[in-house]
Write a protein that holds these residues in place. Structure first.
Motif, mmCIF file in Angstrom:
data_model
loop_
_atom_site.group_PDB
_atom_site.id
_atom_site.type_symbol
_atom_site.label_atom_id
_atom_site.label_comp_id
_atom_site.label_asym_id
_atom_site.label_seq_id
_atom_site.Cartn_x
_atom_site.Cartn_y
_atom_site.Cartn_z
ATOM 1 N N TYR A 127 0.621 -1.136 0.116
ATOM 2 C CA TYR A 127 0.039 -0.027 0.017
ATOM 3 C C TYR A 127 0.805 1.093 0.093
ATOM 4 C CZ TYR A 127 -3.545 -3.404 1.368
ATOM 5 O OH TYR A 127 -4.569 -4.385 1.337
ATOM 6 N N GLU A 128 1.836 1.263 0.851
ATOM 7 C CA GLU A 128 2.857 2.416 0.950
ATOM 8 C C GLU A 128 3.530 2.743 -0.325
ATOM 9 O OE1 GLU A 128 5.073 2.058 4.447
ATOM 10 O OE2 GLU A 128 3.201 1.940 5.748
ATOM 11 N N SER A 129 4.011 1.378 -1.058
ATOM 12 C CA SER A 129 4.495 1.670 -2.226
ATOM 13 C C SER A 129 3.670 2.269 -3.513
ATOM 14 C CB SER A 129 5.189 0.201 -2.871
ATOM 15 O OG SER A 129 4.091 -0.485 -3.381
ATOM 16 N N MET A 130 2.501 2.103 -3.237
ATOM 17 C CA MET A 130 1.480 2.803 -4.261
ATOM 18 C C MET A 130 0.975 4.067 -3.930
ATOM 19 S SD MET A 130 -0.589 -0.815 -5.446
ATOM 20 C CE MET A 130 -1.145 0.060 -6.827
ATOM 21 N N GLY A 131 1.440 4.576 -3.001
ATOM 22 C CA GLY A 131 1.398 6.031 -2.231
ATOM 23 C C GLY A 131 0.086 6.314 -1.506
ATOM 24 N N PHE A 132 -0.486 4.871 -0.964
ATOM 25 C CA PHE A 132 -1.277 5.154 0.268
ATOM 26 C C PHE A 132 -0.663 5.880 1.366
ATOM 27 C CE2 PHE A 132 -3.904 1.957 -2.234
ATOM 28 C CZ PHE A 132 -5.058 2.463 -1.950
ATOM 29 N N VAL A 133 -1.295 6.706 2.164
ATOM 30 C CA VAL A 133 -0.861 7.123 3.278
ATOM 31 C C VAL A 133 -1.336 6.801 4.540
ATOM 32 C CG1 VAL A 133 -0.513 9.685 4.540
ATOM 33 C CG2 VAL A 133 -0.529 9.383 1.978
ATOM 34 N N LYS A 134 -0.333 6.447 5.531
ATOM 35 C CA LYS A 134 -0.817 5.749 6.797
ATOM 36 C C LYS A 134 -1.809 6.527 7.500
ATOM 37 C CE LYS A 134 2.514 3.083 8.397
ATOM 38 N NZ LYS A 134 3.713 2.683 9.138
ATOM 39 N N GLN A 135 -2.664 6.102 8.207
ATOM 40 C CA GLN A 135 -3.767 7.153 8.937
ATOM 41 C C GLN A 135 -3.626 6.394 10.541
ATOM 42 O OE1 GLN A 135 -5.435 9.612 7.410
ATOM 43 N NE2 GLN A 135 -3.864 9.171 5.786
ATOM 44 N N ASP A 136 -4.658 6.429 11.183
ATOM 45 C CA ASP A 136 -4.848 5.950 12.507
ATOM 46 C C ASP A 136 -4.679 4.349 12.556
ATOM 47 O OD1 ASP A 136 -7.262 5.488 11.028
ATOM 48 O OD2 ASP A 136 -8.539 5.959 12.685
ATOM 49 N N ALA A 137 -4.432 3.900 13.791
ATOM 50 C CA ALA A 137 -4.318 2.493 14.083
ATOM 51 C C ALA A 137 -4.931 2.161 15.366
ATOM 52 C CB ALA A 137 -2.923 2.043 14.051
ATOM 53 N N ASP A 138 -5.437 1.014 15.473
ATOM 54 C CA ASP A 138 -6.202 0.508 16.591
ATOM 55 C C ASP A 138 -5.444 -0.806 16.907
ATOM 56 O OD1 ASP A 138 -7.159 -1.621 15.327
ATOM 57 O OD2 ASP A 138 -9.225 -0.428 15.198
ATOM 58 N N SER A 139 -5.617 -1.653 17.973
ATOM 59 C CA SER A 139 -5.064 -2.591 18.352
ATOM 60 C C SER A 139 -4.628 -3.493 17.251
ATOM 61 C CB SER A 139 -5.730 -3.352 19.452
ATOM 62 O OG SER A 139 -6.857 -3.719 19.428
ATOM 63 N N GLU A 140 -5.903 -3.754 16.362
ATOM 64 C CA GLU A 140 -5.847 -4.785 15.270
ATOM 65 C C GLU A 140 -5.807 -4.102 13.731
ATOM 66 O OE1 GLU A 140 -9.075 -7.696 15.336
ATOM 67 O OE2 GLU A 140 -9.917 -6.589 17.046
ATOM 68 N N PHE A 141 -6.106 -3.207 13.625
ATOM 69 C CA PHE A 141 -6.011 -2.564 12.117
ATOM 70 C C PHE A 141 -5.181 -1.256 11.790
ATOM 71 C CE2 PHE A 141 -9.429 -5.603 12.298
ATOM 72 C CZ PHE A 141 -9.295 -6.421 11.167
ATOM 73 N N LEU A 142 -4.803 -0.930 10.802
ATOM 74 C CA LEU A 142 -3.941 0.087 10.532
ATOM 75 C C LEU A 142 -4.710 0.734 9.494
ATOM 76 C CD1 LEU A 142 -1.377 2.136 10.941
ATOM 77 C CD2 LEU A 142 -0.130 0.270 9.367
ATOM 78 N N GLY A 143 -5.213 2.059 9.199
ATOM 79 C CA GLY A 143 -5.902 2.671 8.181
ATOM 80 C C GLY A 143 -4.828 3.506 7.320
#
Length: 153
Positions: free
Chosen positions: A132-148
């Motif tokens: 995802y990061e290599s395609m230009g997606f930008v990391k958002q918030d995270a909880d204990s299970e998932f990263l947006g």
């Protein structure tokens, strides 16, 4: 490899992959549930599914899929597509199948007039995060299970 959008009549082509996707996320195998869920989404126009195939016309084998769901932001007054599912058969990973499926999803979102695509992945799914990061997606918030992640198209 070829990427095609599938519709209700071809729902059976994605059922096995969807079941494997659920197993990957530690859900029990349930082909009947997978068939019903996919059929309902496509019948009711509630999702868009792109399927990756390998092989010749007439002998195509499904090797991966992605499923998008619509979402709306009242504050921004926009439609957003959520790339909810992405799965590639184990023997076909690291061969640009996931990349091609994501590109198809982003192109679809853009052609639909949508400017934002969101997704989530497991916090320990480092392979997906790297893609995802290599395609230009930008990391958002995270909880204990998932990263947006988000990307503007």
């Amino acid at each position: 490899m070829e990427i095609k959008r599938i519709t209700f009549p071809d729902r059976h082509l994605v059922t096995d992959l969807f079941n494997k996707y659920r197993i990957f996320y530690k859900k029990p195998s349930d082909m009947k549930l997978a068939e019903s869920f996919i059929a309902d989404r496509l019948r009711n126009d509630e999702s868009v599914i792109f399927l990756a195939f390998e092989g010749e016309e007439g002998a195509e084998i499904p090797i991966g899929f992605t499923q998008l769901y619509p979402k709306f932001s009242s504050g921004r007054a926009i439609k957003i597509w959520v790339l909810n599912d992405l799965y590639v058969e184990e023997g076909h990973r690291k061969k640009s199948v996931g990349n091609s499926l994501i590109k198809a999803a982003l192109n679809y979102a853009k052609s639909d007039g949508v400017s934002l695509v969101e997704l989530q992945t497991a916090v320990d799914n480092y392979t997906a995060q790297s893609l995802y990061e290599s395609m230009g997606f930008v990391k958002q918030d995270a909880d204990s299970e998932f990263l947006g992640y988000q990307i503007e198209v």
